[in-house]
Enzyme design. Structure first.
Site, PDB file in Angstrom:
ATOM      1  N   VAL A  17       0.532  -0.964  -0.485  1.00  0.00           N
ATOM      2  CA  VAL A  17       0.451   0.010  -0.086  1.00  0.00           C
ATOM      3  C   VAL A  17       0.666   1.198   0.480  1.00  0.00           C
ATOM      4  CG1 VAL A  17      -1.796   1.182   1.267  1.00  0.00           C
ATOM      5  CG2 VAL A  17      -1.757  -1.250   1.357  1.00  0.00           C
ATOM      6  N   LYS A  37       7.155  -5.634  -8.938  1.00  0.00           N
ATOM      7  CA  LYS A  37       7.637  -6.668  -7.594  1.00  0.00           C
ATOM      8  C   LYS A  37       8.885  -8.073  -7.827  1.00  0.00           C
ATOM      9  CE  LYS A  37       6.284  -8.486  -4.186  1.00  0.00           C
ATOM     10  NZ  LYS A  37       6.146  -7.755  -2.938  1.00  0.00           N
ATOM     11  N   GLU A 109       9.901  -3.135  -5.389  1.00  0.00           N
ATOM     12  CA  GLU A 109       8.768  -3.618  -4.174  1.00  0.00           C
ATOM     13  C   GLU A 109       9.965  -4.833  -3.401  1.00  0.00           C
ATOM     14  OE1 GLU A 109       4.949  -5.190  -2.017  1.00  0.00           O
ATOM     15  OE2 GLU A 109       4.728  -3.955  -3.867  1.00  0.00           O
ATOM     16  N   GLY A 110      10.071  -4.854  -3.021  1.00  0.00           N
ATOM     17  CA  GLY A 110      11.361  -6.532  -2.075  1.00  0.00           C
ATOM     18  C   GLY A 110      10.076  -7.472  -1.495  1.00  0.00           C
ATOM     19  N   ALA A 111      10.238  -8.370  -1.049  1.00  0.00           N
ATOM     20  CA  ALA A 111       9.245  -9.358  -0.109  1.00  0.00           C
ATOM     21  C   ALA A 111       9.908  -9.231   0.795  1.00  0.00           C
ATOM     22  CB  ALA A 111       9.757 -10.977  -0.698  1.00  0.00           C
ATOM     23  N   GLY A 112       8.743  -9.156   2.368  1.00  0.00           N
ATOM     24  CA  GLY A 112       9.544  -9.210   2.926  1.00  0.00           C
ATOM     25  C   GLY A 112      10.249  -7.930   3.367  1.00  0.00           C
TER      26      GLY A 112
END
Length: 246
Positions: A17, A37, A109-112
């Site tokens: 978000v 992503k 955007e990364g992951a975690g």
């Protein structure tokens, strides 16, 4: 700042978000935006992913997703369990550079969290930032426990000589508790970087048109918004507690 890497202090801190809000504010400022992503986990091929959600909320942005793995795990683990090739930092950086050639701003955007592994070699979103020489925007939670993970992440960034652009609170509660109120002042101190915004809880549930209109009010001018950290801090600061008499 043609490329900005967005990472979180962990999962479920409002990273997607926040990415959508940064994208919406940039679009409102007249900039062309792409959202990349790196690795999407925990969704089937026919389900909407994080990049789709950013586009739904932010509007006219280009989106790209490099890989998708069905189980909700770290990308490296999810790729191994699915028998699929992992995403490597070099591939993410290459895709971001190609998007940057055609857009004013690319949001990766990364992951975690920062050190969640993409592959067996230990590649992370921090490696992506290094390859791109890109600043990192850190999304943190508001409440108790956030100071520790925020400081650990900022220390790791500094040890890698990476630029921490600032911190955004990914979900500011309607009725913040004492810890959340105190953290408004403490977060930039432990991060060694400015607080650049605070998204209201439930922002992602807004109608997309309302989200795009409101997004600049949640983010500082450095992120194409008009949010004022000092004003926010003054409003949310807890009343001082008088010292107990001896």
């Amino acid at each position: 700042m043609p490329v900005l890497v967005i990472s979180g202090t962990g999962t479920e801190v409002g990273k997607t978000v926040t990415t959508a809000a940064v994208a919406a504010a940039a679009v409102a400022a007249g900039r062309s935006v792409a959202v990349l992503k790196a690795a999407q986990t925990g969704v089937r091929p026919d389900e909407r992913g994080d990049a789709d959600e950013v586009a739904r909320l932010a509007g006219a942005v280009t989106t790209a997703e490099l890989a998708r793995f069905p189980e909700p795990l770290a990308p490296g683990t999810a790729a191994r369990r699915a028998g699929l090739a992992p995403v490597r930092p070099e591939a993410v950086a290459d895709a971001a550079q190609k998007l940057a050639a055609e857009h004013d701003l690319v949001l990766v955007e990364g992951a975690g969290g920062l050190l969640v592994r993409f592959d067996a070699a230990g590649g992370t979103v921090a490696d992506v930032a290094r390859l791109l020489d890109a600043p990192v925007l850190l999304v943190a939670s508001a409440g108790l426990g956030t100071l520790n993970v925020t400081e650990l992440t900022s220390r790791e960034l500094r040890s890698r000589r990476l630029d921490l652009l600032g911190v955004v609170i990914g979900s500011w509660p309607d009725s913040p508790d004492l810890a959340s109120r105190c953290n408004v002042a403490d977060l930039p101190e432990v991060a060694g970087a400015p607080l650049l915004g605070a998204l209201p809880a439930g922002a992602g549930a807004l109608d997309p048109a309302d989200f795009r209109t409101a997004a600049p009010s949640w983010l500082a001018p450095r992120l194409d918004g008009r949010w004022d950290a000092e004003q926010f801090g003054d409003r949310e600061a807890p009343a001082s507690r008088n010292a107990e008499p001896l």
